[in-house]
Enzyme design. Structure first.
Site, PDB file in Angstrom:
ATOM      1  N   GLY A  15       0.829  -1.204   0.000  1.00  0.00           N
ATOM      2  CA  GLY A  15       0.000   0.000   0.000  1.00  0.00           C
ATOM      3  C   GLY A  15       0.857   1.246   0.000  1.00  0.00           C
ATOM      4  O   GLY A  15       0.579   2.208   0.732  1.00  0.00           O
ATOM      5  N   ASN A  83       1.585  -2.483   5.453  1.00  0.00           N
ATOM      6  CA  ASN A  83       0.770  -1.289   5.649  1.00  0.00           C
ATOM      7  C   ASN A  83      -0.635  -1.413   5.074  1.00  0.00           C
ATOM      8  O   ASN A  83      -1.550  -0.693   5.502  1.00  0.00           O
ATOM      9  CB  ASN A  83       1.481  -0.096   4.995  1.00  0.00           C
ATOM     10  CG  ASN A  83       0.605   1.122   4.874  1.00  0.00           C
ATOM     11  OD1 ASN A  83       0.282   1.776   5.874  1.00  0.00           O
ATOM     12  ND2 ASN A  83       0.191   1.447   3.655  1.00  0.00           N
ATOM     13  N   SER A 137      -4.139  -0.415  14.276  1.00  0.00           N
ATOM     14  CA  SER A 137      -5.011   0.766  14.403  1.00  0.00           C
ATOM     15  C   SER A 137      -5.454   0.884  15.848  1.00  0.00           C
ATOM     16  O   SER A 137      -5.623  -0.133  16.549  1.00  0.00           O
ATOM     17  CB  SER A 137      -6.243   0.614  13.502  1.00  0.00           C
ATOM     18  OG  SER A 137      -7.198   1.632  13.782  1.00  0.00           O
ATOM     19  N   TYR A 151     -13.344  -4.163  10.371  1.00  0.00           N
ATOM     20  CA  TYR A 151     -11.988  -3.623  10.276  1.00  0.00           C
ATOM     21  C   TYR A 151     -11.303  -3.656  11.638  1.00  0.00           C
ATOM     22  O   TYR A 151     -10.152  -4.102  11.763  1.00  0.00           O
ATOM     23  CB  TYR A 151     -12.063  -2.200   9.740  1.00  0.00           C
ATOM     24  CG  TYR A 151     -10.805  -1.377   9.873  1.00  0.00           C
ATOM     25  CD1 TYR A 151      -9.794  -1.468   8.929  1.00  0.00           C
ATOM     26  CD2 TYR A 151     -10.640  -0.483  10.933  1.00  0.00           C
ATOM     27  CE1 TYR A 151      -8.645  -0.703   9.029  1.00  0.00           C
ATOM     28  CE2 TYR A 151      -9.496   0.285  11.046  1.00  0.00           C
ATOM     29  CZ  TYR A 151      -8.496   0.173  10.098  1.00  0.00           C
ATOM     30  OH  TYR A 151      -7.362   0.930  10.212  1.00  0.00           O
ATOM     31  N   ALA A 152     -12.001  -3.192  12.659  1.00  0.00           N
ATOM     32  CA  ALA A 152     -11.424  -3.148  14.002  1.00  0.00           C
ATOM     33  C   ALA A 152     -11.081  -4.543  14.497  1.00  0.00           C
ATOM     34  O   ALA A 152     -10.030  -4.766  15.111  1.00  0.00           O
ATOM     35  CB  ALA A 152     -12.390  -2.453  14.958  1.00  0.00           C
ATOM     36  N   ALA A 154     -10.389  -7.193  12.660  1.00  0.00           N
ATOM     37  CA  ALA A 154      -9.254  -7.702  11.895  1.00  0.00           C
ATOM     38  C   ALA A 154      -7.942  -7.073  12.366  1.00  0.00           C
ATOM     39  O   ALA A 154      -6.907  -7.746  12.438  1.00  0.00           O
ATOM     40  CB  ALA A 154      -9.467  -7.442  10.407  1.00  0.00           C
ATOM     41  N   LYS A 155      -7.967  -5.793  12.705  1.00  0.00           N
ATOM     42  CA  LYS A 155      -6.761  -5.140  13.212  1.00  0.00           C
ATOM     43  C   LYS A 155      -6.388  -5.677  14.593  1.00  0.00           C
ATOM     44  O   LYS A 155      -5.190  -5.786  14.933  1.00  0.00           O
ATOM     45  CB  LYS A 155      -6.955  -3.630  13.264  1.00  0.00           C
ATOM     46  CG  LYS A 155      -6.965  -2.948  11.904  1.00  0.00           C
ATOM     47  CD  LYS A 155      -5.642  -3.095  11.175  1.00  0.00           C
ATOM     48  CE  LYS A 155      -5.564  -2.197   9.952  1.00  0.00           C
ATOM     49  NZ  LYS A 155      -4.284  -2.384   9.217  1.00  0.00           N
TER      50      LYS A 155
END
Length: 259
Positions: A15, A83, A137, A151-152, A154-155
């Protein structure tokens, strides 16, 4: 710190054409590294001296293409920055997400890093050195359930995996750490601020303040910049962080409540 502290080092940044990834690529190149940057689309204005690979590392095929190209053209890596990440799923909370939404979040924010680590770690071990940084994150600890729950999650998995990897490969000479950004004003974030301002019929500063407030406020009083994150990543990759292992550095201006 030497201006060319990464001279002779080969670095891969996923990324690496926008936002934090682009800032990391730029800084590593300025400090002497040979930098390979991946992206789904090549940049309109590439940085001089940077090798760009067009691939979607959130897929097994894309990750495989990157691995084959890097090993053929550059040999072993010294530095790896995982990233790639983000969320494109709809809002509406957990019940609005389908299996496909969850799968997309996990592939992008966890499995992209897992696949590349698995491919490049053996040769790092063989040479007896290497440094890896995973971009997590603050949402792994402060999830925004309305819009980014997958997303949260997975992070959070990425952070846990990063710690486990550090414990396993530290004795073999590989340093592995993580960086957890908060609200970083990338191009995408700026576009979101403009949309909020238009929707609310307010100025950009007021919209930016509202977004900061939604996170509980930022004690430093401003969003971060991609360069703020890049500096911390560069530190963790460098010999200056030679005794830092299995850590997660939070770069959020003080957003996360801490006791």
């Amino acid at each position: 710190m030497s201006a060319l502290e990464f001279h002779g080092k080969r670095a891969l940044v996923t990324g690496g054409t926008k936002g934090m990834g682009e800032a990391v690529v730029r800084l590593l190149a300025q400090r002497g590294a040979t930098v390979i940057a991946t992206a789904r689309q090549l940049p309109a204005s590439p940085l001089a001296g940077v090798c760009y690979l067009q691939a979607d590392v959130a897929t097994p095929e894309g990750a495989g293409t990157v691995v084959k190209t890097v090993e053929r053209d550059f040999g072993v890596l010294d530095l790896l920055v995982n990233n790639v990440g983000g969320s494109s799923v709809p809002g509406g909370g957990a019940l609005a997400l389908t299996d496909a939404d969850w799968e997309a979040a996990i592939q992008t924010n966890l499995m992209a890093a897992v696949r590349l680590d698995r491919a490049f770690l053996p040769r790092m071990v063989a040479q007896g050195s290497g440094a890896i940084v995973h971009i997590t994150s603050i949402q792994r600890r402060l999830p925004l359930y309305e819009s980014t729950v997958a997303y949260a999650a997975a992070k959070a998995a990425l952070a846990n995996y990063s710690k486990a990897l550090a414990n396993e490969f530290g004795p073999r000479g590989i340093r592995i750490n993580a960086v957890a950004p908060g609200f970083i004003e990338t191009t995408a974030a700026s576009a979101l601020i403009e949309q909020m301002a238009l929707h609310r019929n307010v100025g950009d500063d007021e919209a930016r303040g509202a977004l900061m407030e939604s996170l509980g406020g930022i004690p430093l009083g401003r969003p971060g910049s991609p360069e703020d994150v890049a500096e911390v990543v560069a530190f963790l990759l460098s010999s200056r962080a030679g005794f830092v292992q299995g850590a997660e550095y939070v770069v959020d201006g003080g957003t996360l409540p801490t006791v």
